[in-house]
Design a protein around this motif. Structure first.
Motif, short mmCIF file in Angstrom:
data_model
loop_
_atom_site.label_atom_id
_atom_site.label_comp_id
_atom_site.label_asym_id
_atom_site.label_seq_id
_atom_site.Cartn_x
_atom_site.Cartn_y
_atom_site.Cartn_z
N ALA A 59 15.74 4.39 1.78
CA ALA A 59 15.58 3.49 2.94
C ALA A 59 14.11 3.35 3.33
O ALA A 59 13.70 2.33 3.90
CB ALA A 59 16.38 4.02 4.13
N ALA A 62 11.65 0.22 2.80
CA ALA A 62 11.50 -0.94 3.70
C ALA A 62 10.29 -0.81 4.62
O ALA A 62 9.94 -1.74 5.32
CB ALA A 62 12.77 -1.09 4.54
N ILE A 63 9.68 0.37 4.62
CA ILE A 63 8.58 0.64 5.55
C ILE A 63 7.25 0.73 4.80
O ILE A 63 7.15 1.42 3.78
CB ILE A 63 8.81 1.98 6.29
CG1 ILE A 63 10.14 1.94 7.06
CG2 ILE A 63 7.65 2.30 7.23
CD1 ILE A 63 10.52 3.27 7.69
N LEU A 162 16.36 1.17 10.94
CA LEU A 162 16.58 0.63 9.59
C LEU A 162 18.03 0.22 9.43
O LEU A 162 18.33 -0.79 8.81
CB LEU A 162 16.20 1.67 8.53
CG LEU A 162 14.70 1.87 8.33
CD1 LEU A 162 14.43 3.12 7.51
CD2 LEU A 162 14.08 0.65 7.64
#
Ligand code: NI
Length: 166
Positions: A59, A62-63, A162
């Protein structure tokens, strides 16, 4: 509808490419200000944020984590690249002219001021605000974390945000 968000920075990344906040639109940004000669605060914060991203697993893709220098005189893109790739490889370093860095600091309300210290390289230190900011893919402010916040708390907040974005 929210008003369009202005660029909070126009800088150069550690590969030498000119970037603005708009360069990263569509990505969630985790932004931290500091300087590579910082002995305690930056290594601790960058280490904590790196561990948080590690804990998020896939995840975290995405950052985009950004480290913006408050010491552009010493922190050239090359210096930041070496520092980050060696110790905090998830982060991209941003530098710029003194004026460009001042504008970015103002936009994020970051305080940093040169302080003479003979023990430091070139004889000075740069005490600075140690807050990390989370910016949404559309540029909206999402959250900030002060220095003392535990990694677990940041990880939970990022995980929730998220999940909402997915
Ligand atoms: Ni620091």
């Amino acid at each position: 509808m929210n008003a369009p968000i202005e660029n909070r920075f126009a800088l150069v990344d550690h590969h030498g490419r000119p970037v603005t906040e708009a360069t990263y639109r569509g990505r969630m940004l985790l932004i931290y200000f500091g300087f590579t000669h910082c002995r305690v605060v930056c290594p601790r914060s960058l280490g904590k944020l790196s561990a948080v991203l590690e804990a998020l697993g896939p995840a975290a893709a995405a950052i985009t984590p950004l480290y913006i220098t408050v010491d552009p005189a010493r922190d050239t893109p090359e210096v930041m690249k070496t520092y980050l790739e060696t110790s905090f490889p998830r982060f991209t370093g941003l530098s710029g002219s003194a004026e460009e860095i001042d504008a970015a600091k103002r936009a994020f309300r970051i305080f940093a001021q040169r302080k003479e210290n003979p023990k430091d390289p070139e004889g000075y230190d740069m005490p600075h605000t140690a807050i990390s900011y989370l910016i949404a893919p559309d540029g909206q402010y999402l959250a900030h974390f002060i220095d003392g916040v535990e990694a677990q708390v940041i990880a939970e907040k990022l995980g929730t945000l998220l999940g909402q974005a997915a």
